[in-house]
Motif scaffolding. Structure first.
Motif, PDB file in Angstrom:
ATOM      1  N   TRP A  93      47.377 -10.194   7.083  1.00 36.74           N
ATOM      2  CA  TRP A  93      47.260 -10.772   5.737  1.00 36.74           C
ATOM      3  C   TRP A  93      47.799 -12.204   5.695  1.00 36.74           C
ATOM      4  N   LEU A  94      48.871 -12.463   6.475  1.00 40.18           N
ATOM      5  CA  LEU A  94      49.508 -13.776   6.446  1.00 40.18           C
ATOM      6  C   LEU A  94      48.748 -14.803   7.287  1.00 40.18           C
ATOM      7  N   GLY A  95      47.967 -14.334   8.257  1.00 34.90           N
ATOM      8  CA  GLY A  95      47.278 -15.244   9.165  1.00 34.90           C
ATOM      9  C   GLY A  95      46.036 -15.871   8.553  1.00 34.90           C
ATOM     10  N   PRO A  96      45.227 -16.506   9.387  1.00 37.54           N
ATOM     11  CA  PRO A  96      43.998 -17.164   8.909  1.00 37.54           C
ATOM     12  C   PRO A  96      43.052 -16.157   8.272  1.00 37.54           C
ATOM     13  N   THR A  97      42.184 -16.659   7.419  1.00 38.63           N
ATOM     14  CA  THR A  97      41.260 -15.797   6.713  1.00 38.63           C
ATOM     15  C   THR A  97      40.280 -15.127   7.665  1.00 38.63           C
ATOM     16  N   SER A  98      39.879 -13.924   7.296  1.00 37.29           N
ATOM     17  CA  SER A  98      38.903 -13.192   8.113  1.00 37.29           C
ATOM     18  C   SER A  98      37.465 -13.484   7.689  1.00 37.29           C
ATOM     19  N   ASP A  99      37.301 -14.282   6.658  1.00 34.69           N
ATOM     20  CA  ASP A  99      35.961 -14.644   6.189  1.00 34.69           C
ATOM     21  C   ASP A  99      35.493 -15.862   6.984  1.00 34.69           C
ATOM     22  N   LEU A 100      34.759 -15.613   8.074  1.00 33.72           N
ATOM     23  CA  LEU A 100      34.321 -16.714   8.927  1.00 33.72           C
ATOM     24  C   LEU A 100      33.325 -17.622   8.217  1.00 33.72           C
ATOM     25  N   ALA A 101      32.509 -17.061   7.334  1.00 33.07           N
ATOM     26  CA  ALA A 101      31.527 -17.886   6.636  1.00 33.07           C
ATOM     27  C   ALA A 101      32.213 -18.913   5.740  1.00 33.07           C
ATOM     28  N   ALA A 102      33.286 -18.468   5.064  1.00 32.80           N
ATOM     29  CA  ALA A 102      34.016 -19.406   4.208  1.00 32.80           C
ATOM     30  C   ALA A 102      34.771 -20.435   5.046  1.00 32.80           C
ATOM     31  N   ALA A 103      35.334 -19.982   6.187  1.00 32.62           N
ATOM     32  CA  ALA A 103      36.068 -20.916   7.032  1.00 32.62           C
ATOM     33  C   ALA A 103      35.141 -21.940   7.670  1.00 32.62           C
ATOM     34  N   ALA A 104      33.883 -21.566   7.898  1.00 31.24           N
ATOM     35  CA  ALA A 104      32.935 -22.487   8.533  1.00 31.24           C
ATOM     36  C   ALA A 104      32.558 -23.644   7.632  1.00 31.24           C
ATOM     37  N   LYS A 105      32.868 -23.544   6.343  1.00 30.26           N
ATOM     38  CA  LYS A 105      32.554 -24.627   5.428  1.00 30.26           C
ATOM     39  C   LYS A 105      33.417 -25.863   5.657  1.00 30.26           C
ATOM     40  N   ALA A 106      34.373 -25.751   6.599  1.00 30.35           N
ATOM     41  CA  ALA A 106      35.218 -26.912   6.906  1.00 30.35           C
ATOM     42  C   ALA A 106      34.387 -28.067   7.412  1.00 30.35           C
ATOM     43  N   GLY A 107      33.221 -27.763   7.945  1.00 31.07           N
ATOM     44  CA  GLY A 107      32.343 -28.831   8.403  1.00 31.07           C
ATOM     45  C   GLY A 107      31.738 -28.501   9.744  1.00 31.07           C
ATOM     46  N   GLN A 108      30.592 -29.096  10.017  1.00 30.99           N
ATOM     47  CA  GLN A 108      29.898 -28.823  11.274  1.00 30.99           C
ATOM     48  C   GLN A 108      30.657 -29.455  12.436  1.00 30.99           C
ATOM     49  N   GLY A 109      30.902 -28.633  13.458  1.00 28.40           N
ATOM     50  CA  GLY A 109      31.603 -29.109  14.642  1.00 28.40           C
ATOM     51  C   GLY A 109      33.101 -29.212  14.497  1.00 28.40           C
ATOM     52  N   VAL A 110      33.643 -28.837  13.342  1.00 30.62           N
ATOM     53  CA  VAL A 110      35.100 -28.886  13.131  1.00 30.62           C
ATOM     54  C   VAL A 110      35.689 -27.526  13.490  1.00 30.62           C
ATOM     55  N   PRO A 111      36.625 -27.452  14.444  1.00 32.16           N
ATOM     56  CA  PRO A 111      37.202 -26.158  14.836  1.00 32.16           C
ATOM     57  C   PRO A 111      38.112 -25.616  13.746  1.00 32.16           C
ATOM     58  N   PHE A 112      38.158 -24.294  13.654  1.00 29.80           N
ATOM     59  CA  PHE A 112      39.057 -23.642  12.696  1.00 29.80           C
ATOM     60  C   PHE A 112      39.598 -22.380  13.355  1.00 29.80           C
ATOM     61  N   ASP A 113      40.765 -21.951  12.888  1.00 28.10           N
ATOM     62  CA  ASP A 113      41.454 -20.807  13.486  1.00 28.10           C
ATOM     63  C   ASP A 113      40.768 -19.503  13.098  1.00 28.10           C
ATOM     64  N   ALA A 114      40.650 -18.633  14.087  1.00 26.72           N
ATOM     65  CA  ALA A 114      40.103 -17.303  13.845  1.00 26.72           C
ATOM     66  C   ALA A 114      41.210 -16.388  13.321  1.00 26.72           C
ATOM     67  N   PRO A 115      40.864 -15.318  12.629  1.00 28.72           N
ATOM     68  CA  PRO A 115      41.894 -14.389  12.147  1.00 28.72           C
ATOM     69  C   PRO A 115      42.576 -13.676  13.311  1.00 28.72           C
ATOM     70  N   LEU A 116      43.812 -13.275  13.075  1.00 26.78           N
ATOM     71  CA  LEU A 116      44.539 -12.510  14.086  1.00 26.78           C
ATOM     72  C   LEU A 116      43.896 -11.140  14.271  1.00 26.78           C
ATOM     73  N   GLN A 117      43.934 -10.658  15.508  1.00 24.21           N
ATOM     74  CA  GLN A 117      43.422  -9.327  15.815  1.00 24.21           C
ATOM     75  C   GLN A 117      44.348  -8.666  16.827  1.00 24.21           C
ATOM     76  N   LEU A 118      44.513  -7.368  16.660  1.00 24.98           N
ATOM     77  CA  LEU A 118      45.260  -6.573  17.627  1.00 24.98           C
ATOM     78  C   LEU A 118      44.250  -5.699  18.353  1.00 24.98           C
ATOM     79  N   LEU A 119      43.862  -6.150  19.554  1.00 25.40           N
ATOM     80  CA  LEU A 119      42.809  -5.446  20.278  1.00 25.40           C
ATOM     81  C   LEU A 119      43.288  -4.096  20.804  1.00 25.40           C
ATOM     82  N   ALA A 120      44.505  -4.034  21.287  1.00 24.02           N
ATOM     83  CA  ALA A 120      45.065  -2.786  21.836  1.00 24.02           C
ATOM     84  C   ALA A 120      45.977  -2.157  20.788  1.00 24.02           C
ATOM     85  N   HIS A 121      45.497  -1.133  20.116  1.00 23.16           N
ATOM     86  CA  HIS A 121      46.295  -0.493  19.068  1.00 23.16           C
ATOM     87  C   HIS A 121      47.480   0.275  19.642  1.00 23.16           C
ATOM     88  N   GLY A 122      47.474   0.519  20.941  1.00 21.76           N
ATOM     89  CA  GLY A 122      48.641   1.139  21.559  1.00 21.76           C
ATOM     90  C   GLY A 122      49.879   0.274  21.489  1.00 21.76           C
TER      91      GLY A 122
END
Length: 212
Positions: A134-163
């Motif tokens: 909840w505290l990290g970057p937004t999970s809405d990639l479409a909204a984050a992509a509005k930053a502009g074409q070719g401008v990098p933005f942070d992806a949301p945090l993910q915990l791949l290994a739930h163990g």
């Protein structure tokens, strides 16, 4: 005529010491349940610290938008794996700290206290995980992509290994059990009431009265 007495053999098992009054296992008291609930609640709230540290220290994965789609800025980046590793290391560190704190607060330990520590640690790991998302970057990639074409933005945090959620409770319980086994106060050993001393003295026969 006296009855023959057979001396005890050194190979016989030692006799059991008399049972001490009150020597039975200590029962669970309402104070023990209260302490366990306090431990579970305090450690569960500490999960907020895990989430905040995870957001602060975890490496970031970045995306780039080209106007039509969103893709990874660096497809060979290991930031996702490093994010899981950061979560595990933070969980282990906080698990050790929580175990030491509980042991210093109640050195006698006990089953309810260990249960409270385990339950609180599991809840803290879940709280840290969800709070970090909840505290990290937004999970809405479409909204984050509005930053502009070719401008990098942070992806949301993910915990791949739930163990990784088990790192905190496992570290906390193992460290607490180790501390309890090494430094918890113990009751003095009972002294046996009797046993084989290695020396036997035959009983003396009653003296016969003199004959008149």
């Amino acid at each position: 005529m006296t009855e023959a007495v057979t001396p005890p053999s050194p190979f016989d098992p030692p006799s059991l010491p008399p049972e001490k009054p009150g020597g039975t296992a200590r029962s669970v008291t309402p104070e023990d349940v209260r302490d366990a609930a306090v431990v579970a609640l305090a450690i569960g709230v500490a999960g907020l610290l895990l989430g905040a540290l995870w957001v602060w220290l975890a490496p970031r994965v970045q995306y780039v938008a080209n106007g039509e789609s969103v893709f990874l800025r660096n497809s060979e980046s290991e930031a996702r794996i490093a994010s899981d590793g950061t979560f595990v290391l933070l969980s282990v560190g906080l698990g050790v700290l929580s175990a030491v704190g509980v042991f210093l607060w109640r050195r006698a330990g006990g089953v309810p206290l260990v249960i409270g520590l385990a339950v609180g640690s599991c809840f803290a790991a879940l709280v840290g995980w969800r709070f970090g998302l909840w505290l990290g970057p937004t999970s809405d990639l479409a909204a984050a992509a509005k930053a502009g074409q070719g401008v990098p933005f942070d992806a949301p945090l993910q915990l791949l290994a739930h163990g990784a959620l088990l790192a905190w409770p496992m570290a906390a319980v193992l460290v607490h059990l180790g501390l309890t086994a090494l430094w918890s106060p113990r009751e003095p050993d009972s002294v046996p009431g009797y046993g084989w001393s290695g020396y036997y003295q035959a009983p003396q026969a009653d003296a016969e009265p003199p004959r008149g």
